[in-house]
Enzyme design. Structure first.
Site, PDB file in Angstrom:
ATOM      1  N   ASP A   1      -5.257  -1.444   8.945  1.00 11.78           N
ATOM      2  CA  ASP A   1      -4.537  -1.315   7.680  1.00 11.78           C
ATOM      3  C   ASP A   1      -3.032  -1.417   7.933  1.00 11.78           C
ATOM      4  O   ASP A   1      -2.233  -0.821   7.233  1.00 11.78           O
ATOM      5  CB  ASP A   1      -4.894   0.035   7.012  1.00 11.78           C
ATOM      6  CG  ASP A   1      -4.391   0.149   5.590  1.00 11.78           C
ATOM      7  OD1 ASP A   1      -4.118  -0.898   4.977  1.00 11.78           O
ATOM      8  OD2 ASP A   1      -4.261   1.295   5.099  1.00 11.78           O
TER       9      ASP A   1
ATOM     10  N   HIS B   1      -9.674   0.887   3.163  1.00 11.39           N
ATOM     11  CA  HIS B   1      -9.645   1.317   1.751  1.00 11.39           C
ATOM     12  C   HIS B   1      -9.883   0.141   0.825  1.00 11.39           C
ATOM     13  O   HIS B   1      -9.489  -0.983   1.111  1.00 11.39           O
ATOM     14  CB  HIS B   1      -8.347   2.057   1.403  1.00 11.39           C
ATOM     15  CG  HIS B   1      -7.089   1.256   1.529  1.00 11.39           C
ATOM     16  ND1 HIS B   1      -6.579   0.524   0.478  1.00 11.39           N
ATOM     17  CD2 HIS B   1      -6.229   1.075   2.569  1.00 11.39           C
ATOM     18  CE1 HIS B   1      -5.432  -0.058   0.872  1.00 11.39           C
ATOM     19  NE2 HIS B   1      -5.204   0.259   2.127  1.00 11.39           N
TER      20      HIS B   1
ATOM     21  N   HIS C   1       2.744  -4.698  -0.357  1.00  6.69           N
ATOM     22  CA  HIS C   1       2.954  -4.019  -1.642  1.00  6.69           C
ATOM     23  C   HIS C   1       3.853  -4.830  -2.566  1.00  6.69           C
ATOM     24  O   HIS C   1       4.343  -4.318  -3.557  1.00  6.69           O
ATOM     25  CB  HIS C   1       3.540  -2.625  -1.419  1.00  6.69           C
ATOM     26  CG  HIS C   1       2.565  -1.666  -0.815  1.00  6.69           C
ATOM     27  ND1 HIS C   1       2.765  -0.316  -0.798  1.00  6.69           N
ATOM     28  CD2 HIS C   1       1.357  -1.854  -0.230  1.00  6.69           C
ATOM     29  CE1 HIS C   1       1.746   0.289  -0.208  1.00  6.69           C
ATOM     30  NE2 HIS C   1       0.879  -0.630   0.158  1.00  6.69           N
TER      31      HIS C   1
ATOM     32  N   GLU D   1      -6.434   5.243  -1.421  1.00  9.27           N
ATOM     33  CA  GLU D   1      -5.404   5.225  -0.384  1.00  9.27           C
ATOM     34  C   GLU D   1      -4.020   4.943  -0.952  1.00  9.27           C
ATOM     35  O   GLU D   1      -3.025   5.542  -0.539  1.00  9.27           O
ATOM     36  CB  GLU D   1      -5.749   4.188   0.705  1.00  9.27           C
ATOM     37  CG  GLU D   1      -4.964   4.380   2.009  1.00  9.27           C
ATOM     38  CD  GLU D   1      -3.603   3.697   2.032  1.00  9.27           C
ATOM     39  OE1 GLU D   1      -2.783   4.063   2.885  1.00  9.27           O
ATOM     40  OE2 GLU D   1      -3.333   2.811   1.178  1.00  9.27           O
TER      41      GLU D   1
ATOM     42  N   ASP E   1      -4.111  -6.153   2.221  1.00 10.82           N
ATOM     43  CA  ASP E   1      -4.067  -4.681   2.170  1.00 10.82           C
ATOM     44  C   ASP E   1      -5.046  -4.173   1.127  1.00 10.82           C
ATOM     45  O   ASP E   1      -4.689  -4.001  -0.006  1.00 10.82           O
ATOM     46  CB  ASP E   1      -2.628  -4.229   1.849  1.00 10.82           C
ATOM     47  CG  ASP E   1      -2.495  -2.717   1.771  1.00 10.82           C
ATOM     48  OD1 ASP E   1      -3.363  -2.014   2.301  1.00 10.82           O
ATOM     49  OD2 ASP E   1      -1.520  -2.256   1.152  1.00 10.82           O
TER      50      ASP E   1
ATOM     51  N   ASP F   1      -9.161   0.247  -2.592  1.00  9.85           N
ATOM     52  CA  ASP F   1      -8.256   0.188  -3.748  1.00  9.85           C
ATOM     53  C   ASP F   1      -7.032  -0.639  -3.378  1.00  9.85           C
ATOM     54  O   ASP F   1      -6.799  -0.916  -2.192  1.00  9.85           O
ATOM     55  CB  ASP F   1      -7.825   1.594  -4.193  1.00  9.85           C
ATOM     56  CG  ASP F   1      -7.034   2.332  -3.113  1.00  9.85           C
ATOM     57  OD1 ASP F   1      -7.385   2.197  -1.915  1.00  9.85           O
ATOM     58  OD2 ASP F   1      -6.073   3.047  -3.458  1.00  9.85           O
TER      59      ASP F   1
HETATM   60 ZN   LIG Z   1      -3.379  -0.197   3.117  1.00 11.62          ZN
HETATM   61 ZN   LIG Z   2      -1.091  -0.285   0.948  1.00  9.13          ZN
END
Ligand SMILES: [Zn+2]
Ligand SMILES: [Zn+2]
Ligand SMILES: [Zn+2]
Ligand SMILES: [Zn+2]
Lengths: 479, 479
Positions: B198, B101, B448, B169, B135, B103
């Site tokens: 991921d 992904h 994150h 995502e 990520d 984003d």
């Molecule tokens: Zn991810």
């Molecule tokens: Zn993520």
């Protein structure tokens, strides 16, 4: 018994002056004396000054007690004064201490008021709608109106009066306990009994005298585990979760039918006597009324007497909520690191907060140990206040009951309340005198809600009641 | 086995190009493709376009799938495209589908980043700090870098590649399931296996292959009583309190040591075999590491294998919180009228969400009936997703394990994860092919969080790993 002719003259004068009294209430309601908001602090002071000016006009001597400052909304601001007053000091008369408060709850038109909350508005059904109308400006002004009516009717007040009006009642009564304690040895010396008008009739038709209030012990129990909130997907199943422990502790406290399960807690509850039971039978109160008030039929008991007794004279335990857990709408898979559970126990005679706290702490500590969790428990009693109960047989109550009969032609109901008005107990303990709660408003006045009101008839008949009470106090033989 | 000389040539080329690859990552990180915020939607599109241009440069043919619009922050805005790519279509080669992904999570310097989150910053310890570095921009670009290194080294790619890169995502993978289902009959026809990069190594030193993820069933249980919130002083002791009922239901769900108490729930859990147990023994993982991650020593088990198994292959139940109860700091004596309790169960093979939901609903309904409460219960499963597990014996995994040995000179750990990556199961079910999770980053990358990073060595060795994997895939005999 008080002289019927004298009372009639007084009552007639009150009736004659009623529009004048409504205008006086309107003036007071217009002063936005909201104690909870620093932006309105000037208005609270203004309301205190307004009362002082009324005292001066009526010849009530007074003192303003400066109680210092507080920090509110990040600013240090002055606390409004506690205003003391004296009207008469004849050693041959009894002396009654009157308590009231001149601050009010916040109110905004957009909260759902039908009219501007600080503009007293009379409805076609003669409800006087406005913030503070019933809580507590109506009653406070009511006492002063009663003095004025005596003066205008040329009747001598048969008792001496002391006043104690505070401006912080809606915001924790800052400084009040200290002032009562201190003045009990000075300004309040010679007081024979206390009268507080800051509660309500049980229903909407029948006057009552209130002789009991429950106390409270408020607990915060903290369960701490991980150093930070965790994701339940990554960590669930491997750590002792503080929420699991807290829920298990919470589940040991009370049964679905309200029975408190903490060992020893119910031992100190005063046994119910036949005589006390009798008081409840005649009280005007219906199950339908109660269902309407809670907006459901989910009462534990369907019997009037049981409902009243469990509200007023038995303890209860309520779980209020959890700080630190996920509380927003939607879904979140958090595993909270530290949760603070909050619950409180309503206390009744003869439960002592210290003993209750010790029992709760012991029980929760033992139950937590049984869980075998590596988390940490902390039990804190964040606030404790004893229950209060007075004897309805005391002359102070007997006089008030006679006054009710004079004004309303009914014998009052004897009620208690489930919540606490801590000042009641402070007065009783500091002065060691009987305290009477003598409400002016009705059960549906909505004291802290939108569209707070005081019925015109409750206001005007309440002024008569206050005056008649003083005459009956003077006439009765104190034991 | 792949030709060591060919691999050596490829690896050398990657080493030669490493600064170029870091610059390419820097370019990508600078594009603020935050999918959660409407204000950044243009940047997400820009990032998609950046990838398309890289596809063009490398000779990857592509299609952009328009997935329509969404309403975000009150505005209807376009969803970023799902970008499909094809590199090679030799019928004699295997075809691998790569998912990633483009984003990223939101990031603001003031959240506590040590450097501007969208300026890739290399520390003295060669950590490449920047939002999306690990990520999932590093891995996504990693695959394209591997193609480029082959081209520059003059080595033919021994497999055909399909790409599927999405831009939503981090915001619920809008439209993704539908596209996978649809393209499984068109664009993805001929795919032999899927590879997703991921996720992350378990720790910080040893590569791993991930072959399982837990599923989830998320429950909301609502207990309703009075029509409005009540004051516990006035009403406590007389009404069935929704909080009391909810707490009692919650208390039946899970033991302090994490055992799920709902009858039947554990019946479908795949039994642990000797062979599976063996896998756990060699995994690089310590109790100290785990205690550091949870910032406490409150683990249920103090044994490495048990911790990993309870994270990955046994179900768990977590109580997340309560909506509608008092959750703020301080004291409030509210008796909440309606409370919504939230908990979730992490699912493992062979638990089926439908069966779990039925068991939970039956159990809670029965337990609620036992309470004898007049309140109302509603049990809702708000979200359900099955667990996923793949066979580490499949050639896709065997090839990846060989690639790890080629690049890192160690045999990889075989890990599972406690959380869910729903797309994994979607690919497996739609294509009916083996799916491999092949992580590039380390367990401490902070995907994150603030200061998300990708170690330069993980990035560069990861590119080699991806290339080596493709060569091992080509060399292995598919069963
Ligand atoms: Zn991810
Ligand atoms: Zn993520
Ligand atoms: Zn009040
Ligand atoms: Zn009030």
């Amino acid at each position: 018994m008080a002289d019927p002719v004298v009372l009639k003259t007084f009552f007639d004068k009150v009736d004659n002056l009623q529009d004048h009294y409504v205008e006086r209430l309107r003036e007071a309601v217009a002063i936005k004396s909201v104690s909870a908001d620093a932006a309105f602090r000037d208005e609270v002071f203004k309301m205190g000054q307004w009362l002082v000016e009324l005292f001066q006009k009526l010849g009530v001597s007074h003192e303003s007690v400066d109680i210092g400052t507080q920090v509110l909304d990040g600013k240090t601001i002055k606390l409004p004064p506690i205003i003391l007053g004296t009207y008469g000091n004849d050693p041959n008369k009894k002396t009654i201490l009157i308590y009231g408060h001149y601050d009010v709850q916040p109110a905004l038109l957009e909260d759902g008021w039908n009219s501007s909350p600080f503009d007293l508005t009379e409805t076609p059904k003669h409800q006087l709608i406005g913030r503070g109308s019933s809580d507590d400006k109506g009653p406070v002004i009511g006492w002063l109106n009663a003095i004025e009516a005596h003066q205008k009717a040329g009747i001598e007040l048969p008792v001496n009066l002391k006043f104690c009006f505070e401006g912080m009642e809606e915001s924790g009564s800052e400084g009040m306990d200290e002032v009562i304690l201190k003045e009990s040895k000075r300004y309040f010396v010679g007081v024979d009994a206390v009268c507080i008008s800051d509660n309500y009739w049980l229903g909407v038709t029948k006057p009552c005298l209130t002789y009991g209030l429950r106390g409270i012990s408020y607990f915060k129990i903290t369960v701490s585990g991980p150093g930070r909130d965790l994701h339940s997907g990554v960590f669930g199943g491997t750590v002792h979760e503080p929420m699991t422990d807290l829920i298990l502790l919470f589940s040991k406290l009370v049964s679905p039918s309200g029975e408190i399960l903490i060992p020893g807690i119910n031992d100190d509850v005063e046994p119910l006597t036949e005589k006390e039971n009798k008081i409840y039978e005649s009280i005007e109160f219906t199950l339908d009324e109660y269902h309407a008030a809670i907006e459901s039929k989910t009462t534990i008991h369907d019997d009037k007497i049981k409902i009243l007794q469990h509200r007023w004279r038995f303890p209860s335990l309520s779980i209020h909520g959890i700080e630190g857990a996920f509380s927003a709408p939607g879904m979140k898979t958090v595993l909270p690191a530290k949760v603070i559970g909050k619950f409180s126990i309503r206390l009744v005679p003869h439960m002592e907060p210290d003993r209750v706290n010790a029992l709760v702490e012991k029980f929760l500590t033992e139950e937590f140990a049984k869980l075998g969790s590596k988390n940490t428990l902390n039990v804190e009693c964040a606030h404790g206040a004893k229950a209060w109960v007075a004897s309805p047989d005391h002359w102070n109550y007997v006089a008030a009951a006679k006054a009710v009969e004079r004004v309303f032609n009914v014998h009052p109901d004897y009620t208690r309340e489930g919540g606490s008005i801590p000042i009641t107990l402070t007065f009783q303990d500091a002065l060691n005198k009987n305290v009477l709660l003598l409400p002016m408003g009705r059960g549906d006045d909505g004291a802290h809600s939108t569209n707070e009101k005081l019925d015109r008839s409750n206001y005007i008949e309440g002024i008569k009641l206050f005056g008649a009470y003083l005459h009956e106090v003077a006439a009765i033989k104190a034991d």
